[in-house]
Design a protein around this motif. Structure first.
Motif, PDB file in Angstrom:
ATOM      1  N   PHE A 123       0.830  -1.203   0.000  1.00 45.16           N
ATOM      2  CA  PHE A 123       0.000   0.000   0.000  1.00 45.16           C
ATOM      3  C   PHE A 123       0.866   1.256   0.000  1.00 45.16           C
ATOM      4  O   PHE A 123       0.623   2.198  -0.757  1.00 45.16           O
ATOM      5  N   LEU A 124       1.893   1.281   0.848  1.00 42.94           N
ATOM      6  CA  LEU A 124       2.752   2.460   0.934  1.00 42.94           C
ATOM      7  C   LEU A 124       3.510   2.693  -0.364  1.00 42.94           C
ATOM      8  O   LEU A 124       3.743   3.844  -0.765  1.00 42.94           O
ATOM      9  N   ALA A 125       3.899   1.608  -1.045  1.00 46.92           N
ATOM     10  CA  ALA A 125       4.581   1.750  -2.340  1.00 46.92           C
ATOM     11  C   ALA A 125       3.655   2.424  -3.349  1.00 46.92           C
ATOM     12  O   ALA A 125       4.092   3.257  -4.162  1.00 46.92           O
ATOM     13  N   ARG A 126       2.374   2.085  -3.295  1.00 45.98           N
ATOM     14  CA  ARG A 126       1.390   2.697  -4.193  1.00 45.98           C
ATOM     15  C   ARG A 126       1.186   4.173  -3.836  1.00 45.98           C
ATOM     16  O   ARG A 126       1.020   5.022  -4.718  1.00 45.98           O
ATOM     17  N   VAL A 127       1.209   4.467  -2.543  1.00 47.72           N
ATOM     18  CA  VAL A 127       1.001   5.848  -2.086  1.00 47.72           C
ATOM     19  C   VAL A 127       2.115   6.767  -2.591  1.00 47.72           C
ATOM     20  O   VAL A 127       1.846   7.849  -3.124  1.00 47.72           O
ATOM     21  N   ILE A 128       3.359   6.361  -2.429  1.00 46.83           N
ATOM     22  CA  ILE A 128       4.461   7.241  -2.844  1.00 46.83           C
ATOM     23  C   ILE A 128       4.552   7.352  -4.360  1.00 46.83           C
ATOM     24  O   ILE A 128       5.133   8.287  -4.886  1.00 46.83           O
ATOM     25  N   ASP A 129       3.944   6.397  -5.064  1.00 45.08           N
ATOM     26  CA  ASP A 129       3.863   6.491  -6.519  1.00 45.08           C
ATOM     27  C   ASP A 129       2.917   7.595  -6.956  1.00 45.08           C
ATOM     28  O   ASP A 129       3.116   8.230  -7.989  1.00 45.08           O
ATOM     29  N   THR A 130       1.859   7.817  -6.167  1.00 47.18           N
ATOM     30  CA  THR A 130       0.831   8.780  -6.556  1.00 47.18           C
ATOM     31  C   THR A 130       0.915  10.101  -5.807  1.00 47.18           C
ATOM     32  O   THR A 130       0.325  11.084  -6.245  1.00 47.18           O
TER      33      THR A 130
END
Length: 690
Positions: free
Chosen positions: A418-425
């Motif tokens: 989830f955190l990897a997706r957050v920093i992507d966006t």
């Protein structure tokens, strides 16, 4: 809905303080234009634009929403942004996609901190500006006071293009200064009533008209000279011809007034946006990564700039793009300038809040949403050749670190995904894993952004996480030279364990760890010396006083003994650990705390309060300076532990206007009371089995 031509597109970013009514202005324009069947409202969770669960719960905008509004044969792309400081990164990125910033200001509260901050950002971008004074029908609303506040804050180039007919509970319509007509909107109707100006408002209307002509005339040197010489007044045709030029050149900043709740002043605003606000082809300019300037051009190669990315739980990645040149069509292949990879465009969406509609093409200047662009990030440029690279604006650096952990340890992998997706966006969130403290640290813009992240984590993945204090990376060291013996002897039948070494510890300030072999005559065999070194390093990692790594120590092994059968590496590692701890006890061990260099930027009126607060945090004022905006920059040296969560406190002291940068640099001895607390906490944790 697609724009018939680039010059008929208007990209307007709504900015300003939370609560001023940015979203309600967009909702009113949607409704008055016939785009929506009712007026969307945020207070009851029935907004078309603030549809996210967190936005409904918090009752304010978190992320940019698009409201495409048809007006005659124009397309007005309203970009509704957040006015909360935690989400300013998204707002600034969105501002780069617009030709015009419309600042929404509450008639009672006036321009507040975020309005001022974003105004300065718009000035730096050379973004044309306008103001909408909202809520003029509220109790204690006063148009003259609101204008005086705007002039005091933003200068004399602001001038009203509408003035209210009545105010407070008596507000009933607006006077259009450009056309010199009164405009009234009857709720439930479909258009305004346009009538002559009431006689008792003619003097105020003429004064506003004169001010308007004074400012607009500066857009034409020849007319300006005639105007100043008193030879002639601006004709209606000359005024209307110069208005868009004066606005684009920032010679004139139009001020509108109205009430979004009763939809007064809305239709005239849309007419002026379509008629006088800058359009992309003439005024849209972008700086390229190589320093050149490019303009919106319908005839150029297909190219688009990603100003926002979002993750939709059903569709996946959504890229909000401004078409820079050419025409985009589904099936077209574009190259990401950052990665060099090709991406095929599947669908092109025009979005209104969360609703999406497919379109067959998008022309230069328009704003659309493209789903499933792999690896697209905010700030990326896609083009046919891959050679076009827009230079994205630098976004604010997050300074609010929190440690996050799952309530259920088995769900750590889900949290990581989830955190990897957050920093992507979201480029204003950073995630790191500290091997020293064994914490996952999220660094954000502030508390609200972190709370939103936790809520979305639970909503989207079912994972419940909690925040724990960030562990400060303290260190330990020694201040005296000391010697001690480390002896380990263990007999369990058969081969035993035997190691014996004498160690001398010395302070080694600034030089790190150093190991010296002073053994003579084979007191310890050469093959076992590395085991002593390893044992000392292991003991340094464990710490002596409070479990923090030890630094800046020189260790010499100068004597010892061994057993031909029972001595081995493990025995000498253990002996070295024993000897190291025994020597530390006599070497005056201390705890070192990390120090931070902080530059705090505040208005002069808050400088004294900030310096006083810093002194309570054991900080030292290194110096003061001033910046181009006339703000005071206070340079501080302070223990990092005292400012690790400084974002929240500085906002409180400066009413949200202050900012700071921070850099950890060096260590200093922790005072006795801090040392005592750290030792007590360490001993309590060990007693509890942690």
């Amino acid at each position: 809905m697609a724009a018939p031509a680039t010059e008929h597109v208007r990209n307007i970013v709504l900015v300003g303080q939370d609560g001023a009514g940015k979203t309600s202005l967009a909702e009113a324009m949607l409704h008055v234009s016939g785009r929506t069947p009712r007026m969307g409202t945020t207070h009851d969770g029935k907004s078309y634009l603030d549809y996210d669960d967190e936005e409904i719960r918090r009752k304010f905008t978190i992320g940019t929403s698009i409201a495409p509004i048809p007006y005659k044969d124009y397309k007005i792309n309203l970009l509704d942004t957040s006015g909360h400081p935690d989400f300013i990164g998204d707002t600034l990125a969105t501002m780069q996609a617009a030709e015009m910033a419309l600042f929404v200001v509450d008639a009672v509260a006036g321009p507040q901190v975020m309005t001022t901050k974003l105004w300065r950002e718009a000035e730096g971008m050379r973004l044309s500006r306008a103001v909408f004074i909202n809520h003029i029908d509220r109790e204690h609303a006063d148009f003259e006071i609101a204008m005086a506040q705007l002039h005091a804050r933003f200068g004399s180039r602001l001038g009203p293009v509408t003035i209210p007919i009545g105010q407070d509970k008596d507000f009933r319509g607006v006077i259009d200064i450009i056309r010199m007509k009164a405009r009234y909107f009857d709720q439930g109707g479909t258009s305004e009533r346009v009538e002559d100006i009431p006689p008792d408002y003619m003097i105020a209307a003429q004064a506003a008209r004169d001010k308007l002509c004074d400012l607009v005339a500066e857009a034409d040197d020849e007319l300006m000279m005639k105007y100043l010489d008193g030879e002639e007044q601006l004709t209606q045709a000359e005024l209307e011809e110069l208005l868009d030029k004066a606005i684009a050149q920032e010679l004139f900043i139009p001020v509108f007034v109205g009430s979004t709740i009763i939809e007064q002043g809305i239709q005239g605003l849309m007419e002026d946006i379509a008629t006088y606000f800058p359009h992309p082809r003439h005024h849209g300019r972008f700086r390229l990564a190589n320093g050149d300037i490019t303009y919106v051009d319908e005839s150029g190669e297909p190219a688009a700039f990603v100003f926002k990315t979002a993750a939709d739980p059903y569709v996946g990645r959504l890229s909000f793009v401004k078409v820079i040149s050419g025409v985009l069509e589904p099936g077209m292949e574009l190259i990401n300038a950052r990665t060099g990879k090709k991406d095929r465009l599947g669908h092109l969406y025009v979005m209104m809040g969360k609703e999406s509609n497919d379109v067959k093409s998008a022309k230069a200047g328009d704003i659309i949403v493209i789903p499933k662009l792999s690896d697209a990030r905010t700030g990326d440029t896609f083009s046919k050749s891959g050679d076009v690279a827009i230079d994205p604006l630098p976004l604010p650096v997050p300074q609010y670190p929190v440690a996050i952990e799952c309530v259920n340890k088995k769900e750590e992998d889900k949290l990581g995904t989830f955190l990897a997706r957050v920093i992507d966006t979201d480029p204003t969130i950073r995630v790191s894993r500290s091997e020293e403290t064994h914490q996952t640290v999220v660094t954000a813009m502030g508390e609200a952004q972190v709370e939103t992240l936790l809520a979305r984590l639970k909503e989207q993945t079912g994972v419940e996480a909690r925040l724990v204090p960030v562990r400060i990376p303290y260190r330990e060291t020694i201040r005296k030279t000391a010697e001690a013996q480390g002896r380990h002897k263990k007999q369990t039948g058969g081969s035993g364990q035997f190691g014996d070494c004498w160690l001398r510890l010395e302070p080694n300030p600034g030089l790190g760890y150093e190991f010296v072999d002073e053994i003579r005559g084979g007191a310890i065999p050469n093959g076992l010396i590395p085991a002593v070194d390893k044992g000392v390093q292991d003991a340094m990692l464990e710490g002596f006083l409070a479990g923090y790594p030890m630094v800046d120590i020189k260790c010499a092994v100068y004597d010892g003994s061994y057993h031909s059968v029972d001595s081995n590496e493990m025995a000498f590692k253990t002996a070295a650990r024993i000897g190291f701890r025994a020597a530390c006890e006599k070497a005056d061990p201390i705890i070192l705390e990390p120090m931070a260099n902080v530059a705090v930027t505040v208005g002069e009126e808050y400088a004294g309060a900030v310096m006083s607060d810093i002194s309570t945090r054991r900080g030292r004022i290194v110096g003061t300076d001033s910046n181009d905006a006339g703000e005071t920059v206070i340079l501080v040296r302070v223990p990092y532990a005292e400012v690790v969560s400084y974002t929240k406190d500085l906002r409180s002291i400066t009413r949200g206007s202050g900012s700071y940068s921070i850099e950890i640099e060096g260590y200093e001895q922790a005072p006795g009371d801090v040392t005592k607390k750290l030792i007590e906490a360490y001993q309590a944790a060990r007693a509890a089995g942690n």
